[in-house]
Design a protein around this motif. Structure first.
Motif, PDB file in Angstrom:
ATOM      1  N   GLN A  34       0.820  -1.207   0.000  1.00  0.00           N
ATOM      2  CA  GLN A  34       0.000   0.000   0.000  1.00  0.00           C
ATOM      3  C   GLN A  34       0.861   1.268   0.000  1.00  0.00           C
ATOM      4  N   ILE A  35       1.950   1.260   0.769  1.00  0.00           N
ATOM      5  CA  ILE A  35       2.836   2.428   0.791  1.00  0.00           C
ATOM      6  C   ILE A  35       3.495   2.635  -0.569  1.00  0.00           C
ATOM      7  N   GLU A  36       3.882   1.498  -1.190  1.00  0.00           N
ATOM      8  CA  GLU A  36       4.483   1.602  -2.526  1.00  0.00           C
ATOM      9  C   GLU A  36       3.493   2.237  -3.495  1.00  0.00           C
ATOM     10  N   GLN A  37       2.225   1.827  -3.396  1.00  0.00           N
ATOM     11  CA  GLN A  37       1.220   2.412  -4.286  1.00  0.00           C
ATOM     12  C   GLN A  37       1.057   3.923  -4.021  1.00  0.00           C
ATOM     13  N   VAL A  38       1.049   4.299  -2.745  1.00  0.00           N
ATOM     14  CA  VAL A  38       0.912   5.714  -2.405  1.00  0.00           C
ATOM     15  C   VAL A  38       2.115   6.516  -2.894  1.00  0.00           C
ATOM     16  N   LEU A  39       3.307   5.970  -2.671  1.00  0.00           N
ATOM     17  CA  LEU A  39       4.522   6.692  -3.095  1.00  0.00           C
ATOM     18  C   LEU A  39       4.595   6.809  -4.614  1.00  0.00           C
ATOM     19  N   ASP A  40       4.207   5.733  -5.306  1.00  0.00           N
ATOM     20  CA  ASP A  40       4.178   5.817  -6.777  1.00  0.00           C
ATOM     21  C   ASP A  40       3.155   6.866  -7.230  1.00  0.00           C
ATOM     22  N   ALA A  41       2.014   6.908  -6.524  1.00  0.00           N
ATOM     23  CA  ALA A  41       1.019   7.927  -6.877  1.00  0.00           C
ATOM     24  C   ALA A  41       1.588   9.334  -6.657  1.00  0.00           C
ATOM     25  N   ARG A  42       2.392   9.519  -5.600  1.00  0.00           N
ATOM     26  CA  ARG A  42       3.015  10.806  -5.343  1.00  0.00           C
ATOM     27  C   ARG A  42       3.998  11.175  -6.447  1.00  0.00           C
ATOM     28  N   LEU A  43       4.779  10.178  -6.898  1.00  0.00           N
ATOM     29  CA  LEU A  43       5.709  10.439  -7.998  1.00  0.00           C
ATOM     30  C   LEU A  43       4.956  10.881  -9.251  1.00  0.00           C
ATOM     31  N   ARG A  44       3.887  10.104  -9.560  1.00  0.00           N
ATOM     32  CA  ARG A  44       3.113  10.434 -10.768  1.00  0.00           C
ATOM     33  C   ARG A  44       2.469  11.822 -10.626  1.00  0.00           C
ATOM     34  N   GLU A  45       1.965  12.117  -9.427  1.00  0.00           N
ATOM     35  CA  GLU A  45       1.313  13.411  -9.194  1.00  0.00           C
ATOM     36  C   GLU A  45       2.324  14.571  -9.305  1.00  0.00           C
ATOM     37  N   ALA A  46       3.514  14.380  -8.702  1.00  0.00           N
ATOM     38  CA  ALA A  46       4.525  15.451  -8.742  1.00  0.00           C
ATOM     39  C   ALA A  46       4.997  15.706 -10.171  1.00  0.00           C
ATOM     40  N   ALA A  47       5.256  14.606 -10.906  1.00  0.00           N
ATOM     41  CA  ALA A  47       5.708  14.762 -12.293  1.00  0.00           C
ATOM     42  C   ALA A  47       4.618  15.421 -13.142  1.00  0.00           C
ATOM     43  N   GLY A  48       3.357  15.010 -12.921  1.00  0.00           N
ATOM     44  CA  GLY A  48       2.264  15.587 -13.684  1.00  0.00           C
ATOM     45  C   GLY A  48       2.077  17.062 -13.391  1.00  0.00           C
ATOM     46  N   MET A  49       2.253  17.462 -12.122  1.00  0.00           N
ATOM     47  CA  MET A  49       2.097  18.861 -11.771  1.00  0.00           C
ATOM     48  C   MET A  49       3.192  19.710 -12.402  1.00  0.00           C
ATOM     49  N   VAL A  50       4.436  19.201 -12.376  1.00  0.00           N
ATOM     50  CA  VAL A  50       5.545  19.954 -13.004  1.00  0.00           C
ATOM     51  C   VAL A  50       5.296  20.094 -14.490  1.00  0.00           C
ATOM     52  N   ASN A  51       4.881  19.009 -15.142  1.00  0.00           N
ATOM     53  CA  ASN A  51       4.630  19.046 -16.572  1.00  0.00           C
ATOM     54  C   ASN A  51       3.482  20.001 -16.891  1.00  0.00           C
ATOM     55  N   GLU A 117      13.032   1.690 -12.687  1.00  0.00           N
ATOM     56  CA  GLU A 117      14.000   1.683 -11.587  1.00  0.00           C
ATOM     57  C   GLU A 117      15.391   1.649 -12.194  1.00  0.00           C
ATOM     58  N   THR A 118      16.252   2.513 -11.667  1.00  0.00           N
ATOM     59  CA  THR A 118      17.611   2.604 -12.183  1.00  0.00           C
ATOM     60  C   THR A 118      18.584   2.722 -11.022  1.00  0.00           C
ATOM     61  N   VAL A 119      19.841   2.546 -11.341  1.00  0.00           N
ATOM     62  CA  VAL A 119      20.919   2.722 -10.365  1.00  0.00           C
ATOM     63  C   VAL A 119      21.775   3.887 -10.843  1.00  0.00           C
ATOM     64  N   VAL A 120      21.847   4.931 -10.008  1.00  0.00           N
ATOM     65  CA  VAL A 120      22.632   6.114 -10.337  1.00  0.00           C
ATOM     66  C   VAL A 120      23.660   6.330  -9.225  1.00  0.00           C
ATOM     67  N   ASP A 121      24.938   6.322  -9.622  1.00  0.00           N
ATOM     68  CA  ASP A 121      26.026   6.493  -8.654  1.00  0.00           C
ATOM     69  C   ASP A 121      25.932   5.488  -7.509  1.00  0.00           C
ATOM     70  N   GLY A 122      25.573   4.259  -7.870  1.00  0.00           N
ATOM     71  CA  GLY A 122      25.500   3.190  -6.867  1.00  0.00           C
ATOM     72  C   GLY A 122      24.250   3.208  -6.011  1.00  0.00           C
ATOM     73  N   GLU A 123      23.301   4.063  -6.291  1.00  0.00           N
ATOM     74  CA  GLU A 123      22.075   4.154  -5.501  1.00  0.00           C
ATOM     75  C   GLU A 123      20.870   3.854  -6.384  1.00  0.00           C
ATOM     76  N   ARG A 124      19.944   3.028  -5.845  1.00  0.00           N
ATOM     77  CA  ARG A 124      18.764   2.652  -6.615  1.00  0.00           C
ATOM     78  C   ARG A 124      17.705   3.741  -6.482  1.00  0.00           C
ATOM     79  N   TRP A 125      17.036   4.031  -7.645  1.00  0.00           N
ATOM     80  CA  TRP A 125      16.002   5.072  -7.698  1.00  0.00           C
ATOM     81  C   TRP A 125      14.740   4.500  -8.342  1.00  0.00           C
ATOM     82  N   ARG A 126      13.628   4.993  -7.819  1.00  0.00           N
ATOM     83  CA  ARG A 126      12.320   4.714  -8.433  1.00  0.00           C
ATOM     84  C   ARG A 126      11.897   6.008  -9.117  1.00  0.00           C
ATOM     85  N   VAL A 127      11.674   5.974 -10.446  1.00  0.00           N
ATOM     86  CA  VAL A 127      11.513   7.194 -11.247  1.00  0.00           C
ATOM     87  C   VAL A 127      10.236   7.101 -12.074  1.00  0.00           C
ATOM     88  N   TYR A 128       9.577   8.299 -12.194  1.00  0.00           N
ATOM     89  CA  TYR A 128       8.433   8.409 -13.104  1.00  0.00           C
ATOM     90  C   TYR A 128       8.784   9.492 -14.131  1.00  0.00           C
TER      91      TYR A 128
END
Length: 456
Positions: A34-51, A117-128
């Protein structure tokens, strides 16, 4: 574990603990999802607002990424989760146009649209990612997977900490509940300890828990059997003392007569009476020992077929000489088809021989001088049977029903009988699944030793 209380507590603790662990696992996985779903929704919402802001020209492309993390998106523990986001704006040609403070210099994701999901500078990221073709840019909003994991762990700790604090309370409640539930057993034990040894009254199980009723009924059954056994012992002792008192007194009297008289004839008669009394007393003692032996013996678990004719013939041969001294003959009926059919039967040899010997001795005692006791093998209703017939006076019909009672001697009793022979026979046959039937046959008595239908 010998303690029932400890065993119950352990079983309940283990069972409850297993259920609790399953619940924890379920809470962990469901909460994480459930938290993953909420956090993914936040990513999608933040990216959509910026766009959306870029498309409406309400924010400059150069500062869009840095201002994206200032968007109001609070989440968890009073800390704005939006401030944990990293935002990058890349041109479609591959140039970095803008990025937020703390965002990595490298590209968060090569994807042009959607989650990755990618690894940048040795750190894993969840990206939208959202591609804005009109402005020729890609908006990338992501967060560190480590931050996500920490957030999930904090949420689960907040849920499980109260549960962990309740474990000792739960264990204490289980222990108290088991202790309270076993109080009827303690009351029963106290009641039994307070009883006198001779108190074999049934235990009252009115109002007792259902689980205690079977052992209480079993105890009451045991008390009844013990009381019956004690009563038999008391009767045995009383009857034995009474029956031994008379022949012993007679022996003493005859001995005194022999000692006081100088007449050879009187002395010989007294000594003959002493010999007769010793024989009678010896038979009585043997019968008493046989009775005690049969009562103490357990019924055989498995009975095998044995040679009934051989057992009968052997018993008759052992008693023939003694019977002849009393002027009585014991004969075995001529072998016929019925006798051959009953030649083998399922019976325990010791009990059968004991019963047959006592019935034969009883028949000899009641037979007249020169009489014959006939012993024959027959088939009765498809079952093996041994029939003993004498030429004595028989029994009154009203007394036949009491013939197997201990020390019972009817009006037509023999002078040297003790009233135990038929009782021992019936008890011995009962141990091996056979039965005893008594009936008059005109002059004389007929006693039948027969197998029950299930044993024939």
């Amino acid at each position: 574990m010998r303690s029932m209380r400890g065993r119950l507590v352990a079983i309940l603790l283990v069972s409850t603990g297993a259920v609790w662990l399953c619940a924890i696992a379920w809470i962990y996985w469901s909460t994480q999802a459930q938290i993953e779903q909420v956090l993914d929704a936040r990513l999608r919402e933040a990216a959509g607002m910026v766009n959306s802001l870029l498309t409406d020209n309400r924010i400059e492309v150069a500062v869009a990424a840095s201002e994206a993390t200032e968007l109001p998106a609070g989440f968890g523990s009073g800390v704005s989760y939006a401030r944990q986001l990293s935002c990058q704006i890349w041109s479609l040609s591959g140039d970095l146009v803008s990025r937020s403070e703390g965002a990595p210099a490298g590209e968060l994701s090569p994807a042009s649209d959607g989650f990755s999901e990618t690894v940048v500078d040795g750190e894993r990221w969840r990206v939208y990612a959202i591609a804005n073709e009109a402005l020729g840019v890609r908006v990338l909003v992501g967060d560190s997977v480590a931050v996500r994991d920490r957030l999930v762990a904090d949420m689960i700790k907040g849920l499980l900490l109260p549960a962990a604090l309740l474990v000792p309370v739960m264990a204490l409640l289980i222990w108290l509940s088991v202790r309270q539930g076993l109080l009827p057993l303690r009351d029963l034990a106290r009641s039994l300890r307070q009883r006198r040894a001779e108190d074999l009254r049934p235990l009252d199980h009115a109002g007792s828990p259902t689980e205690l009723i079977p052992p209480l009924e079993a105890l009451n059954g045991l008390f009844r059997r013990v009381e019956a056994a004690r009563q038999r012992e008391r009767d045995f002792t009383t009857f034995a003392a009474h029956e031994l008192k008379t022949p012993l007194a007679g022996l003493k009297t005859q001995a005194q007569i022999a000692l006081a008289s100088d007449d050879r004839t009187v002395q010989s008669a007294a000594l003959a009476q002493i010999v007769h009394g010793v024989d009678r007393t010896g038979r009585l003692v043997r019968q008493l020992l046989d009775l005690a032996s049969v009562e103490a013996a357990e019924p055989p678990r498995q009975v095998e077929a044995c040679d009934l004719a051989a057992l009968t013939r052997q018993t008759v041969e052992e008693l023939a000489a003694k019977a002849a001294q009393q002027g009585v003959a014991i004969a075995i009926a001529a072998d016929d088809e019925a006798g051959r059919a009953a030649g083998r039967a399922e019976v325990e040899p010791f009990f059968f021989t004991l019963a047959l010997r006592n019935v034969l001795e009883n028949a000899v005692l009641h037979s007249p001088l020169g009489g014959t006791v006939l012993c024959s093998l027959r088939q009765t209703e498809g079952c093996a049977a041994v029939v003993i017939e004498d030429e004595g006076p028989g029994m009154d019909p009203a007394e036949i029903g009491r013939a197997t009672e201990r020390f019972f001697r009817g009006r037509r009793k023999a002078a040297s009988g003790s009233g135990l022979g038929l009782s021992i026979a019936q008890l011995a046959l009962g141990r091996t699944g056979w039965s005893l039937t008594i009936e008059n046959r005109g002059p004389g008595l007929r006693v039948t030793l027969s197998a029950e239908p299930s044993h024939g």
